[in-house]
Design an enzyme around this catalytic site. Sequence first.
Site, mmCIF file in Angstrom:
data_model
loop_
_atom_site.group_PDB
_atom_site.id
_atom_site.type_symbol
_atom_site.label_atom_id
_atom_site.label_comp_id
_atom_site.label_asym_id
_atom_site.label_seq_id
_atom_site.Cartn_x
_atom_site.Cartn_y
_atom_site.Cartn_z
ATOM 1 N N ASP A 157 0.845 -1.182 0.000
ATOM 2 C CA ASP A 157 0.000 0.000 0.000
ATOM 3 C C ASP A 157 0.886 1.241 0.000
ATOM 4 O O ASP A 157 2.094 1.156 0.216
ATOM 5 C CB ASP A 157 -0.970 -0.012 1.178
ATOM 6 C CG ASP A 157 -0.266 -0.046 2.522
ATOM 7 O OD1 ASP A 157 0.932 0.243 2.582
ATOM 8 O OD2 ASP A 157 -0.935 -0.373 3.522
ATOM 9 N N ASP A 204 -7.958 -7.570 1.023
ATOM 10 C CA ASP A 204 -6.994 -7.718 2.116
ATOM 11 C C ASP A 204 -7.659 -7.247 3.393
ATOM 12 O O ASP A 204 -8.560 -6.403 3.365
ATOM 13 C CB ASP A 204 -5.731 -6.889 1.871
ATOM 14 C CG ASP A 204 -5.933 -5.429 2.274
ATOM 15 O OD1 ASP A 204 -5.497 -5.062 3.378
ATOM 16 O OD2 ASP A 204 -6.559 -4.667 1.504
#
Length: 381
Positions: free
Chosen positions: A92, A267
């Site tokens: 990320d 996720d």
Amino acid sequence: MSRLQFQLQATDGHARRGRLTFPRGTVETPAFMPVGTYGSVKGILPEQIRALGAEIILGNTFHLYLRPGLEVIGDHGGLHGFARWDGPILTDSGGFQVFSLAHRRKITEQGVTFSSPTDGARVFLGPEESMKIQKVLDSDIVMIFDECTPYPATEDVARRSMELSLRWAQRSRDAHDGLGNDAALFGIVQGGVHPDLRSRSLDGLQGIGFDGYAIGGLAVGEPEHERNAMLEHLHPRLPAERPRYLMGVGRPEDLVEGVARGVDMFDCVMPTRNARNGHYFTSFGTVRIRNAKYERDLDTIEPGCGCHACSSGYTRAYLRHLDRCNEMLAPMLGTLHNLCYYEKLMADMRAAIASGTFVEFRRSFYAARGATTPPLPGETS
């Protein structure tokens, strides 16, 4: 140009069965990505993660940048060598972690200045910095730097946040390309729970061009029906030939409903975090092992489960004992079970989509929980 290839193999309703191909391996979709915040999925080994069926994991740019730092990870040739994981990794951008530091950060056009949660030092992070960090990490999927729109937010606040994220998306694209990074770069659709803003965000991202499209800002406290409404709004607008990633979501029910609305990737820390708190996922619901009713329960977490905890015969009574004594074996076994459950859930959904039986699968999923199957758009309850 990215080396990621995405093949859409089958659809059933809006549910999609596909395959992501990277130089480091393939990922069957829909897929759940275990979260390794600091380069480790808490409590288990990389080879155990692989054995459970996971083909891709997630690393956290923000935390790895602060600790141990890029020099240490660079000494290992990137995050794969550092963490000893040879499959694909998604990182990320750090945007969500900055969002969580609401009272310790300042957002400007250039980026975000914040106080480090590790030592209090002032740190600046912007699109260019995020792309440089992720280049050193050598991840297979890089996420653009964005501002996560809070919930609740007025339409004006959501609009200004979305527009800033679009400008940062272009800067992320330019910086990523300028670094010569051939990893996949995903855009992130923002706009809160406002359909018109979501459409504008997606249009802007497609104008820039990305290898995949994530849906952000939908794990920040919004009601489930509003999240599902945004997924339903975006499904026909997202390019069918690109993978779709719902960030930070979540419960088993959320995965099923996300897949039903065309999502390919998920996720969440839930299976690992909940395991550390004695919450074990099963096909019939959640076993909360600290409940006194399990004190003398001789069943495994879920009879018939193939995880190490269940197949080895560890009883609920034993796991409750370990948990009450703060023995580290309890979260280790719980994590193995929860991730096994999540990966099997994804495998079962892939098989159902491929065979054209996803509607029946979804109905059976809720029936096993003693719940009514929620209607999809166009259906009646």
